[in-house]
Design a protein around this motif. Structure first.
Motif, PDB file in Angstrom:
ATOM      1  N   TYR A  56       0.777  -1.327   0.017  1.00  0.00           N
ATOM      2  CA  TYR A  56       0.013   0.097  -0.032  1.00  0.00           C
ATOM      3  C   TYR A  56       1.171   1.237  -0.073  1.00  0.00           C
ATOM      4  N   ALA A  57       0.535   2.529  -0.524  1.00  0.00           N
ATOM      5  CA  ALA A  57       1.016   3.591  -0.405  1.00  0.00           C
ATOM      6  C   ALA A  57       0.584   4.369   0.963  1.00  0.00           C
ATOM      7  N   ALA A  58       1.554   5.033   1.298  1.00  0.00           N
ATOM      8  CA  ALA A  58       1.277   5.819   2.494  1.00  0.00           C
ATOM      9  C   ALA A  58       0.417   7.177   2.112  1.00  0.00           C
ATOM     10  N   VAL A  59       0.552   7.554   1.033  1.00  0.00           N
ATOM     11  CA  VAL A  59      -0.104   8.957   0.847  1.00  0.00           C
ATOM     12  C   VAL A  59      -0.941   8.610  -0.605  1.00  0.00           C
ATOM     13  N   GLY A  60      -1.688   9.445  -0.926  1.00  0.00           N
ATOM     14  CA  GLY A  60      -2.552   9.290  -2.244  1.00  0.00           C
ATOM     15  C   GLY A  60      -2.106  10.148  -3.068  1.00  0.00           C
ATOM     16  N   ASP A 199       6.965   9.446   1.347  1.00  0.00           N
ATOM     17  CA  ASP A 199       6.330   8.291   0.913  1.00  0.00           C
ATOM     18  C   ASP A 199       5.697   8.193  -0.468  1.00  0.00           C
ATOM     19  N   VAL A 202       6.934   4.179  -3.172  1.00  0.00           N
ATOM     20  CA  VAL A 202       6.403   3.005  -2.563  1.00  0.00           C
ATOM     21  C   VAL A 202       7.416   1.901  -2.737  1.00  0.00           C
ATOM     22  N   SER A 222      -4.867   5.497  -3.713  1.00  0.00           N
ATOM     23  CA  SER A 222      -5.182   5.970  -2.509  1.00  0.00           C
ATOM     24  C   SER A 222      -4.414   4.945  -1.310  1.00  0.00           C
ATOM     25  N   SER A 223      -4.599   5.583  -0.236  1.00  0.00           N
ATOM     26  CA  SER A 223      -3.879   4.752   0.928  1.00  0.00           C
ATOM     27  C   SER A 223      -4.823   3.596   1.119  1.00  0.00           C
ATOM     28  N   GLN A 224      -6.062   3.346   0.996  1.00  0.00           N
ATOM     29  CA  GLN A 224      -7.027   2.109   1.071  1.00  0.00           C
ATOM     30  C   GLN A 224      -6.732   0.987  -0.065  1.00  0.00           C
TER      31      GLN A 224
END
Length: 367
Positions: A56-60, A199, A202, A222-224
């Motif tokens: 996952y990415a920590a930021v969008g 961040d 990735v 997105s971070s989700q």
């Protein structure tokens, strides 16, 4: 015509005699046999890389580009994807400005603390003056020199100066602590904003292989939502689903025999490594993990197959087919129905511990 009729009649009689002879002989009469018997639990099998996880990415932001391809090997910390987003950079700049302001305020060179220190110094000088006047007047009053009103005025001025100094010092300390707290908060906010700005790239958390990329260049991240799936390159685990009626028989360390659709009838040995305690309510199964003792040369995520977990093995025991047993512990013989004590079983045979020997004919129920 009569000859033809007599011939057909003779053939019919012969057919009837053969049928009666066959019906008089039971084909479902057998003897119990001695053999080895293995009790096992069936499970479906799926092969997955060890330590498989979704990245996952920590930021969008917007995916600028993927830095790897599916199948690429990566090491811990290697970049996987690059994200573009100006908002974290702006937040970091704002956090930096707030930090500088908080640091300036706390350093003591700002107007608030400076003026408060000036007031404290003035109050301290005033207290010294009022204290000297008070004790001088008190000494005179102890000698009955001067008036009581003058003494009381000196005393009141001294007490007010003392209280005022304490109040100013208290206000100063509270203001200083408040500014210190704001400085710490500003430092934390700046660190958070800095981390968020870093961040954009990735990275992988393990040494392994990139098995899937979920986003294409230009898509919103997105971070989700995961951007990739990474797992071990050379170590695979066997995920097995066991029915809830069999899970109590499973123990870590038990041997399992695995067949994979990709390898036809070849059988691979494995050992139970982990038992997940939570049941899947939809499938009414429990998940367990096993590790290959001698893994196939080539494996891919998602390879499917079947497995049999060995619960118990016995040699040279009396067994009968399971369909000759009814009511759980009864067998039909030529002398009638008898009760037996059973042991382990597999899909088609069951162990007879007592009640039968290999010299007793048994009949299939219903014959």
């Amino acid at each position: 015509m009569k000859k033809l009729f007599r011939r057909l009649f003779a053939i019919w009689i012969l057919f009837l005699v053969i049928c009666l002879a066959q019906c008089g002989t039971s084909t479902d009469k057998i003897y119990p046999t001695r053999s080895g018997l293995t009790e096992s639990v069936y499970s479906s099998v799926t092969v997955q890389p060890d330590s498989l996880y979704q990245v996952y990415a920590a930021v969008g932001g917007i995916l600028e580009k993927n830095l790897v391809e599916e199948g690429d090997k990566v090491r811990k910390g290697d970049p996987i994807a690059q994200i573009v987003n100006n908002t974290p950079l702006l937040n970091m700049e704002n956090a930096r400005l707030n930090l500088e302001l908080a640091r300036e305020n706390y350093s003591g060179n700002n107007a608030v603390l400076s003026s408060m220190r000036d007031e404290i110094n003035s109050a301290r000088l005033k207290l010294q003056n009022d204290s000297a006047n008070y004790y001088r007047q008190k000494k005179l009053w102890d000698q009955k020199i001067g008036s009581e009103v003058e003494y009381d005025n000196r005393k009141l001025a001294f007490e007010l100066s003392s209280s005022n100094l304490q109040l100013l010092v208290g206000n100063y300390e509270r203001m200083k602590n408040e500014l210190k707290t704001k400085l710490i908060q500003a430092e934390n906010n700046y660190k958070t904003a800095t981390i968020a700005s870093e961040d954009f790239t990735v990275t992988s958390k393990i040494n392994g292989t990139v098995y899937e990329l979920f986003k294409n260049q230009g898509e919103l991240v997105s971070s989700q939502e995961p951007v990739a799936a990474v797992g071990s390159s050379d170590k695979f685990v066997i995920e097995m689903l066991v029915d809830e009626v069999d899970i109590v028989k499973i123990r870590e360390g038990q041997k399992a025999l695995i067949t994979l659709d990709a390898y036809n009838t070849e059988v691979f040995e494995a050992r139970i490594n982990k038992i997940y305690p939570l049941k899947d309510e939809r499938s009414q199964t429990f998940k367990i993990e096993a590790l290959f003792i001698d893994a196939p040369e080539v494996l891919y995520p998602g390879l499917a197959g079947e497995g049999n977990i060995i619960i118990m093995e016995k040699k040279d025991v009396i067994t009968i087919p399971k369909d000759y047993l009814f009511d759980g512990n009864k067998v039909k013989t030529e002398d009638g129905i008898i009760e037996v004590r059973t042991g382990i079983e597999n899909l088609d045979r069951v162990e007879i511990i007592s009640g039968l020997d290999t010299q007793t004919h048994i009949l299939k129920p219903g014959e």
